[in-house]
Design a protein around this motif. Structure first.
Motif, PDB file in Angstrom:
ATOM      1  N   LEU A  93       0.830  -1.233   0.144  1.00 39.99           N
ATOM      2  CA  LEU A  93       0.047  -0.120  -0.163  1.00 39.99           C
ATOM      3  C   LEU A  93       0.937   1.152   0.225  1.00 39.99           C
ATOM      4  CD1 LEU A  93      -1.975  -2.119   1.104  1.00 39.99           C
ATOM      5  CD2 LEU A  93      -3.292  -0.343   2.060  1.00 39.99           C
ATOM      6  N   ASP A  94       0.345   2.463  -0.593  1.00 40.27           N
ATOM      7  CA  ASP A  94       0.917   3.608  -0.729  1.00 40.27           C
ATOM      8  C   ASP A  94       1.384   4.056   0.604  1.00 40.27           C
ATOM      9  OD1 ASP A  94       2.202   6.002  -1.357  1.00 40.27           O
ATOM     10  OD2 ASP A  94       0.515   6.692  -2.435  1.00 40.27           O
ATOM     11  N   PRO A  95       2.569   4.257   1.244  1.00 42.08           N
ATOM     12  CA  PRO A  95       2.701   4.825   2.490  1.00 42.08           C
ATOM     13  C   PRO A  95       2.283   6.353   2.709  1.00 42.08           C
ATOM     14  CG  PRO A  95       4.965   4.001   1.586  1.00 42.08           C
ATOM     15  CD  PRO A  95       4.024   3.950   0.385  1.00 42.08           C
ATOM     16  N   ALA A  96       2.224   7.156   1.378  1.00 45.60           N
ATOM     17  CA  ALA A  96       1.507   8.387   1.668  1.00 45.60           C
ATOM     18  C   ALA A  96       0.164   8.350   2.001  1.00 45.60           C
ATOM     19  CB  ALA A  96       1.530   9.154   0.303  1.00 45.60           C
ATOM     20  N   THR A 118       9.247   3.861   7.284  1.00 46.00           N
ATOM     21  CA  THR A 118       9.017   4.041   6.000  1.00 46.00           C
ATOM     22  C   THR A 118       7.623   3.711   5.411  1.00 46.00           C
ATOM     23  OG1 THR A 118      10.090   2.280   5.563  1.00 46.00           O
ATOM     24  CG2 THR A 118      11.627   4.163   5.859  1.00 46.00           C
ATOM     25  N   ARG A 119       6.647   3.365   6.193  1.00 44.57           N
ATOM     26  CA  ARG A 119       5.469   2.623   5.557  1.00 44.57           C
ATOM     27  C   ARG A 119       4.392   3.284   5.838  1.00 44.57           C
ATOM     28  NH1 ARG A 119       5.900   0.689   1.580  1.00 44.57           N
ATOM     29  NH2 ARG A 119       4.068   0.317   1.753  1.00 44.57           N
ATOM     30  N   ALA A 120       4.444   4.451   6.714  1.00 46.62           N
ATOM     31  CA  ALA A 120       3.299   5.330   7.038  1.00 46.62           C
ATOM     32  C   ALA A 120       3.755   6.812   6.769  1.00 46.62           C
ATOM     33  CB  ALA A 120       2.579   5.010   8.208  1.00 46.62           C
ATOM     34  N   ALA A 121       2.788   7.607   6.367  1.00 48.86           N
ATOM     35  CA  ALA A 121       3.240   8.959   6.228  1.00 48.86           C
ATOM     36  C   ALA A 121       3.406  10.067   7.421  1.00 48.86           C
ATOM     37  CB  ALA A 121       2.199   9.605   5.140  1.00 48.86           C
ATOM     38  N   ALA A 149       8.761   9.635  15.657  1.00 48.17           N
ATOM     39  CA  ALA A 149       9.244   9.733  14.337  1.00 48.17           C
ATOM     40  C   ALA A 149       8.356  10.995  13.593  1.00 48.17           C
ATOM     41  CB  ALA A 149       8.854   8.582  13.327  1.00 48.17           C
ATOM     42  N   ARG A 150       9.054  11.892  12.726  1.00 46.99           N
ATOM     43  CA  ARG A 150       8.202  12.882  12.357  1.00 46.99           C
ATOM     44  C   ARG A 150       7.895  12.523  10.881  1.00 46.99           C
ATOM     45  NH1 ARG A 150       6.774  17.302  15.555  1.00 46.99           N
ATOM     46  NH2 ARG A 150       8.402  17.840  16.946  1.00 46.99           N
ATOM     47  N   PRO A 151       6.692  13.142  10.366  1.00 46.38           N
ATOM     48  CA  PRO A 151       5.820  13.984  11.312  1.00 46.38           C
ATOM     49  C   PRO A 151       4.727  13.026  12.151  1.00 46.38           C
ATOM     50  CG  PRO A 151       4.735  13.806   8.947  1.00 46.38           C
ATOM     51  CD  PRO A 151       6.218  12.884   8.840  1.00 46.38           C
TER      52      PRO A 151
END
Length: 213
Positions: A93-96, A118-121, A149-151
């Protein structure tokens, strides 16, 4: 970002959008007191949200295919994963499009956040309570500051009365509220919604930084 979550009616969706929310959440988990219902009901609520406001679906331990179908069927901008999901299961799935909720109890809670780095925006730090969210308990602000982690967005027991202190203590990129602006589960109180938005904006202005989208 100011996110109002647990919206269950088109009228409340329009209300919180007018008040200045940048994101609105509908709960698609049947175990929630704020469960929006079937996709037809959810679609009606989401239709009342302006195009410039993020539409967020909240899921708990849903299969990746179920999340993907809901995102496509309902036109969701983001899927918020609030259960025990693993990053590996959602690798395609798109992390964005993903928001990862982390229930913070102690320093070890952040291991999950690192797995999802790196898997979630966006990471959403919430209080650790029995069940999954909506308990009205504050998250441990002192643990979150400097750890996340940011954001990241802050949730957990936020209210118009304490959101300024929460922002000052954790410097989040956004805040997320449900029960703190309600007259009953799933029913938003206009005065409390307006007071929450005003208090959050005033706190950010006082600190002199911008909450990121």
């Amino acid at each position: 970002m100011i996110k109002i979550c647990g919206v269950t009616t088109p009228a409340d969706a329009a209300l919180v959008a007018r008040a200045g929310a940048g994101a609105i959440g509908v709960n698609l988990w049947p175990g929630s007191k704020r469960f929006v219902g079937d996709h037809a009901t959810a679609r009606a609520v989401l239709a009342a949200i302006p195009a410039d406001v993020l539409k967020v679906g909240v899921f708990v331990n849903a299969a990746p295919d179920e999340v993907r179908r809901a995102v496509d069927d309902l036109g969701l901008d983001r899927a918020q994963l609030h259960g025990d999901e693993t990053a590996a299961a959602f690798a395609d799935l798109d992390p964005a499009r993903l928001i990862r909720a982390v229930r913070v109890r102690d320093a070890a809670s952040f291991a999950d956040a690192h797995e999802w780095k790196t898997r979630a925006a966006v990471h959403l730090y919430d209080a650790f309570v029995d069940g999954f969210g909506g308990g009205g308990q504050p998250a441990p602000w002192g643990l979150i500051f400097g750890q996340g982690a940011r954001p990241f967005w802050l949730a957990g027991g936020l209210t118009p009365e304490n959101v300024a202190a929460a922002i000052a203590a954790t410097a989040p990129d956004g805040v997320d509220v449900a029960s703190g602006v309600e007259s009953a589960p799933g029913r938003k109180d206009p005065a409390r919604v307006a007071a929450f938005v005003a208090a959050a904006r005033a706190a950010v202005a006082t600190l002199g930084y911008s909450l990121s989208p």
